[in-house]
Scaffold this active site. Structure first.
Site: not given
Length: 438
Positions: A15, A18, A42-43, A226
């Site tokens: 988080d 990235k 999730g991005h 991650q």
């Protein structure tokens, strides 16, 4: 000659932003390849105020001239994949041309989700804080040599036999241990056989694709999922993910050899967050944590879960940089600290009355850490409009200088907001990127 490649990964517990950084930097790369994790990662990318949430698909797909690759180290849920690419098509992204999926990636099936959800909810079990999307059980089957790969998914006879045998075993285990209802193998086969046909056009030998691209002089970015402290080997075990989130995972997760890896770029927040269970030495337990959570919009892109917030942890960052061989740091969410008069930074640990700079391997050691803080003066000015390093307040520069000096890596980029253009590239980093793309 140094390969035109770079690994981009999270330096903390994920988080770190990235997604935005990969999106910004992908303009300097021909190919972006995701090498680990699943749709638990999730991005969020914001371009001109328009939000894109990516879970499996590499962020490079948002650049029209960039080839996006899902590598063999990823565990792929076909249903989640199809849902995601359909959303991207609706947003005008040309996924059908730009995206390829490894034929060697492991497949998440319905029983993986069933088992993870039941195990995480079972009385007396140690909660890890998973997303219950089947990631862990899929990696377990991979290591047990009992998994299904994408290439197998495309073989209907093999798929049917695998599902029938697996359901017989998994239904028995789940019923005995957790009392769950059995899954219907016939319906599962129909669902996954149909999904396989939609997936088929994307499937290829991505290891060959990536190595050929490097042979042709193209630049390749390897995108992690991650963060380092969630790595299965080097993270805060057992409160970790099931894959290799560190730089080493880029090699095993794509089939590109270690001698072909160029620089390592680690993304760190100007503070620290983590989602789910597990030790967190610098976690903030007073109102300041709520301020960071609010200003940083610290809620999971996939789950919506609130992130725990803490002060910057320099021993953790040094450990992360050592494990990854980090050359460059990207510091995100500097703007979240804009209002603070003073900013604590962890510079060391005390464990059982003894000072140490070493990250303990065991959970008990991690939980026993008393952070040693130094107090830095806050700048109390907005950094959101800064577009160059010179635009930053002097006290913000001092904070960054301290971070750089104590972390054993150079700062190359600073993010001062969620949008693509709220990014500062330092001249030396810009020069290094130009060399990669030349």
């Amino acid at each position: 000659m140094r390969a035109k490649t770079a690994i981009i990964l999270g330096a903390q517990w994920g988080d770190e932003g990235k997604g935005k950084i990969v999106d910004v930097l992908s303009g300097s790369f021909d190919v972006v390849a995701r090498y680990a994790g699943g749709h638990n990662a999730g991005h969020t990318v914001i371009i001109g105020g328009k939000k894109f949430i990516l879970q499996l698909v590499p962020c490079g797909v948002l650049r029209p001239d960039c080839q996006a690759v899902i590598g063999n180290g990823v565990v792929l849920d076909p249903m989640a994949f199809l849902k995601e690419i359909n959303k991207l098509r609706d947003l005008g992204v040309d996924v059908d041309t730009q995206l390829k999926v490894s034929n060697r990636a492991q497949v998440i099936l319905e029983y993986h989700r069933m088992i993870e959800l039941a195990a995480e909810s079972a009385p007396g079990r140690q909660k890890i804080g998973t997303t219950s999307r089947g990631i862990g059980p899929a990696y377990e089957d991979k290591s047990a040599r009992n998994g299904l790969r994408v290439v197998d998914l495309l073989n209907k006879d093999l798929l049917k036999t695998h599902i029938e045998n697996a359901c017989r075993e998994k239904n028995t285990i789940a019923q005995a241990l957790f009392g769950t209802h059995p899954l219907d193998p016939a319906k599962m086969y129909d669902d996954y056989a149909a999904a396989a046909e939609q997936l088929r056009p994307f499937v290829t030998d991505t290891a060959s694709l990536l190595n050929r691209a490097i042979d042709e002089g193209k630049s390749v970015m390897f995108e992690g999922a991650q963060g380092t402290m969630l790595d299965i080997d080097h993270g805060t075990y057992p409160f970790v993910t099931s894959s290799s989130a560190t730089a080493g995972g880029a090699t095993t997760g794509t089939g590109v050899g270690p001698t072909r890896m160029g620089t390592v770029i680690a993304v760190t927040k100007a503070y620290v967050t983590r989602v789910g269970e597990g030790p967190f030495p610098t976690e903030i337990h007073d109102d300041a944590g709520a301020v960071l959570q609010r200003r940083g919009a610290e809620f999971g892109a996939v789950t919506g879960r609130p992130r725990r917030c803490g002060w910057l942890d320099l021993p953790l960052l040094r450990y992360s940089n050592m494990i990854n061989g980090t050359e460059w740091l990207v510091v995100t969410k500097l703007d979240v600290l804009d209002e603070l008069a003073t900013i604590p930074v962890c510079v060391g640990y005390e464990i059982d009355g003894k000072r140490t700079d070493t990250m303990p391997a065991d959970v008990r050691g991690l939980e026993s850490i008393k952070p040693i803080y130094t107090m830095l003066q806050g700048w109390q000015q907005s950094t959101e409009q800064a577009r160059s390093y010179d635009d930053l307040p002097q006290l913000a520069k001092d904070y960054l200088y301290f971070l750089e000096q104590e972390s054993n890596a150079r700062i190359g980029m600073i993010s001062t907001g969620p949008d693509r253009d709220q990014t500062i590239e330092l001249p030396a980093f810009r020069t290094a990127l130009r060399t990669l793309h030349a």
